[in-house]
Design a protein around this motif. Sequence first.
Motif, PDB file in Angstrom:
ATOM      1  N   UNK A 198       4.361   1.625  -1.499  1.00  0.00           N
ATOM      2  CA  UNK A 198       3.896   0.386  -0.893  1.00  0.00           C
ATOM      3  C   UNK A 198       4.511  -0.805  -1.614  1.00  0.00           C
ATOM      4  N   UNK A 199       5.330  -1.566  -0.900  1.00  0.00           N
ATOM      5  CA  UNK A 199       5.981  -2.747  -1.476  1.00  0.00           C
ATOM      6  C   UNK A 199       4.968  -3.882  -1.549  1.00  0.00           C
ATOM      7  N   UNK A 200       4.500  -4.150  -2.756  1.00  0.00           N
ATOM      8  CA  UNK A 200       3.418  -5.104  -2.953  1.00  0.00           C
ATOM      9  C   UNK A 200       3.778  -6.063  -4.077  1.00  0.00           C
ATOM     10  N   UNK A 201       3.836  -7.352  -3.787  1.00  0.00           N
ATOM     11  CA  UNK A 201       4.251  -8.335  -4.776  1.00  0.00           C
ATOM     12  C   UNK A 201       3.147  -9.315  -5.168  1.00  0.00           C
ATOM     13  N   UNK A 202       1.894  -8.943  -4.890  1.00  0.00           N
ATOM     14  CA  UNK A 202       0.763  -9.748  -5.359  1.00  0.00           C
ATOM     15  C   UNK A 202      -0.160  -8.850  -6.171  1.00  0.00           C
ATOM     16  N   UNK A 203      -0.994  -9.460  -7.010  1.00  0.00           N
ATOM     17  CA  UNK A 203      -1.850  -8.660  -7.889  1.00  0.00           C
ATOM     18  C   UNK A 203      -3.331  -8.856  -7.614  1.00  0.00           C
ATOM     19  N   UNK A 204      -3.671  -9.331  -6.421  1.00  0.00           N
ATOM     20  CA  UNK A 204      -5.065  -9.602  -6.095  1.00  0.00           C
ATOM     21  C   UNK A 204      -5.906  -8.336  -6.051  1.00  0.00           C
ATOM     22  N   UNK A 205      -7.124  -8.382  -6.601  1.00  0.00           N
ATOM     23  CA  UNK A 205      -8.033  -7.243  -6.485  1.00  0.00           C
ATOM     24  C   UNK A 205      -8.609  -7.150  -5.072  1.00  0.00           C
ATOM     25  N   UNK A 206      -9.401  -6.124  -4.834  1.00  0.00           N
ATOM     26  CA  UNK A 206      -9.920  -5.849  -3.495  1.00  0.00           C
ATOM     27  C   UNK A 206     -10.841  -6.983  -3.016  1.00  0.00           C
ATOM     28  N   UNK A 250     -18.039  -7.495   2.748  1.00  0.00           N
ATOM     29  CA  UNK A 250     -17.644  -6.260   3.415  1.00  0.00           C
ATOM     30  C   UNK A 250     -16.707  -5.420   2.566  1.00  0.00           C
ATOM     31  N   UNK A 251     -15.739  -6.074   1.926  1.00  0.00           N
ATOM     32  CA  UNK A 251     -14.808  -5.350   1.054  1.00  0.00           C
ATOM     33  C   UNK A 251     -15.535  -4.753  -0.148  1.00  0.00           C
ATOM     34  N   UNK A 252     -16.480  -5.486  -0.696  1.00  0.00           N
ATOM     35  CA  UNK A 252     -17.267  -4.970  -1.822  1.00  0.00           C
ATOM     36  C   UNK A 252     -18.084  -3.761  -1.389  1.00  0.00           C
ATOM     37  N   UNK A 253     -18.752  -3.886  -0.245  1.00  0.00           N
ATOM     38  CA  UNK A 253     -19.558  -2.773   0.267  1.00  0.00           C
ATOM     39  C   UNK A 253     -18.685  -1.553   0.553  1.00  0.00           C
ATOM     40  N   UNK A 254     -17.528  -1.791   1.161  1.00  0.00           N
ATOM     41  CA  UNK A 254     -16.628  -0.682   1.488  1.00  0.00           C
ATOM     42  C   UNK A 254     -16.130   0.007   0.224  1.00  0.00           C
ATOM     43  N   UNK A 255     -15.823  -0.777  -0.806  1.00  0.00           N
ATOM     44  CA  UNK A 255     -15.324  -0.173  -2.042  1.00  0.00           C
ATOM     45  C   UNK A 255     -16.361   0.771  -2.642  1.00  0.00           C
ATOM     46  N   UNK A 256     -17.629   0.446  -2.474  1.00  0.00           N
ATOM     47  CA  UNK A 256     -18.698   1.310  -2.985  1.00  0.00           C
ATOM     48  C   UNK A 256     -18.791   2.603  -2.183  1.00  0.00           C
ATOM     49  N   UNK A 257     -18.595   2.493  -0.856  1.00  0.00           N
ATOM     50  CA  UNK A 257     -18.589   3.694  -0.009  1.00  0.00           C
ATOM     51  C   UNK A 257     -17.391   4.583  -0.356  1.00  0.00           C
ATOM     52  N   UNK A 286     -18.072   6.374  -3.539  1.00  0.00           N
ATOM     53  CA  UNK A 286     -19.052   7.440  -3.331  1.00  0.00           C
ATOM     54  C   UNK A 286     -18.464   8.613  -2.552  1.00  0.00           C
ATOM     55  N   UNK A 287     -17.726   8.313  -1.478  1.00  0.00           N
ATOM     56  CA  UNK A 287     -17.231   9.361  -0.577  1.00  0.00           C
ATOM     57  C   UNK A 287     -15.940  10.009  -1.074  1.00  0.00           C
ATOM     58  N   UNK A 288     -15.056   9.206  -1.688  1.00  0.00           N
ATOM     59  CA  UNK A 288     -13.741   9.717  -2.081  1.00  0.00           C
ATOM     60  C   UNK A 288     -13.573   9.842  -3.595  1.00  0.00           C
ATOM     61  N   UNK A 289     -14.484   9.255  -4.349  1.00  0.00           N
ATOM     62  CA  UNK A 289     -14.376   9.326  -5.805  1.00  0.00           C
ATOM     63  C   UNK A 289     -13.273   8.452  -6.375  1.00  0.00           C
ATOM     64  N   UNK A 290     -12.901   7.390  -5.649  1.00  0.00           N
ATOM     65  CA  UNK A 290     -11.820   6.500  -6.080  1.00  0.00           C
ATOM     66  C   UNK A 290     -12.356   5.076  -6.173  1.00  0.00           C
ATOM     67  N   UNK A 291     -12.125   4.419  -7.295  1.00  0.00           N
ATOM     68  CA  UNK A 291     -12.567   3.040  -7.479  1.00  0.00           C
ATOM     69  C   UNK A 291     -11.365   2.099  -7.370  1.00  0.00           C
ATOM     70  N   UNK A 292     -11.303   1.358  -6.269  1.00  0.00           N
ATOM     71  CA  UNK A 292     -10.178   0.431  -6.057  1.00  0.00           C
ATOM     72  C   UNK A 292     -10.592  -1.020  -6.217  1.00  0.00           C
ATOM     73  N   UNK A 293     -11.815  -1.265  -6.617  1.00  0.00           N
ATOM     74  CA  UNK A 293     -12.370  -2.621  -6.603  1.00  0.00           C
ATOM     75  C   UNK A 293     -11.561  -3.620  -7.409  1.00  0.00           C
ATOM     76  N   UNK A 294     -11.076  -3.209  -8.579  1.00  0.00           N
ATOM     77  CA  UNK A 294     -10.316  -4.121  -9.424  1.00  0.00           C
ATOM     78  C   UNK A 294      -8.853  -3.716  -9.569  1.00  0.00           C
TER      79      UNK A 294
END
Length: 383
Positions: A189-197, A224-231, A234-242
């Motif tokens: 994924x070509x990504x040139x910004x460092x913003x968190x979720x 919504x993004x915060x709520x989704x990150x928690x799901x 919980x569901x996938x075992x991956x924390x992408x929030x930060x």
Amino acid sequence: MKVVIAIDSFKGSLSSAELGEAIEQGVKKVYPEVEIVKVPIADGGEGTVSSLVEGTAGKLIKVIVNNPLMEKIEATYGIMGDETAVIEMAEASGLPLLSLERRNPMKATTYGTGELIKDAILKGCREFIIGIGGSATNDAGLGMLQALGFKFLDENRKELGYGGEILSKVKYIDSSMKMSQLNECKFLVACDVDNPFYGSKGAAEIYSRQKGATEEMVKELDKGLKDLSEVIKKELGIDISNLSGSGAAGGLGGGLVAFLKGELAPGIDMILEKVGLEKELSNADFVITGEGRLDHQTAMGKAPVGVSKIAKKFNIPVIALAGGLTDEASQTHEKGIDSFFSIINYPITLEEAMKKETAHKFVKGNAEEIFRLIKVCEKKYSK
């Protein structure tokens, strides 16, 4: 003498390949026997598909997909010579596809981007480069995933619709119908910004207003993004929030990492590796790079600086050409660009300067003059 030309497009004027042709013509007026190697490049944004397809003898694919508001459009992606698919999400889910009054990140979806990925998978592609700049969306890539067979369910396990408005409603993830081929796919994924979720520097707070969000929408999308990150956790075992870059393209960066095991990386580094620039530079005498405008953003790591970083490994002089220069362009000297030049030779309107025939003439002429100077120096100091 060997000259490598690795120049980004002048947006709205000349493509990377067209610039390479003009520069080659100018250089060869001075050194007819020079070896020229042209490497079309981009930094993950507009022009990435055409650059990588041209640079690897690939092909362009046109397909009917849905735009951000689920209306049929024709979009294009590329398949490189090594069968890697190159997709710019903006082709199907980009901001320019919607007029100002129709922009609404609560409704806009990345579904069309998923359709492009699906088409490439069905054509046999298993490696992908995804450019994620210029989005009209803030749906964390859920639409893209829906097109690939994922389902997102509410608290009653009812399937949800599309857009940023479903983010807080997602309680369960159903991947039972996802395309089985996804398990074999690799996504860069070509990504040139460092913003968190989410949060004060997250996708909604920083970018959603330009996509049509009101202040109330910004708050709702961020929640919504915060709520989704928690799901997802919980569901996938991956924390992408930060996760750095997870907020790119309305959270699409995070969605690609969480669901498709995508790898986020600076666009220019990824692309230069793919086109094999380092190999071509290893025995070059000069490299010519550049982009439409050289400014402080160039110095922060855009295409010309990516090129110069590799060139300096071999101590190769780097010359940059640009349509325009700002005072901050001098910062690129610290990043390895030895000298830069504007191609504009006399007062002219922007509209006239951007015409292909005008830009081609200017680029060709300036390349010739630069190498005339090189030839004078070569004669003087070879004595």
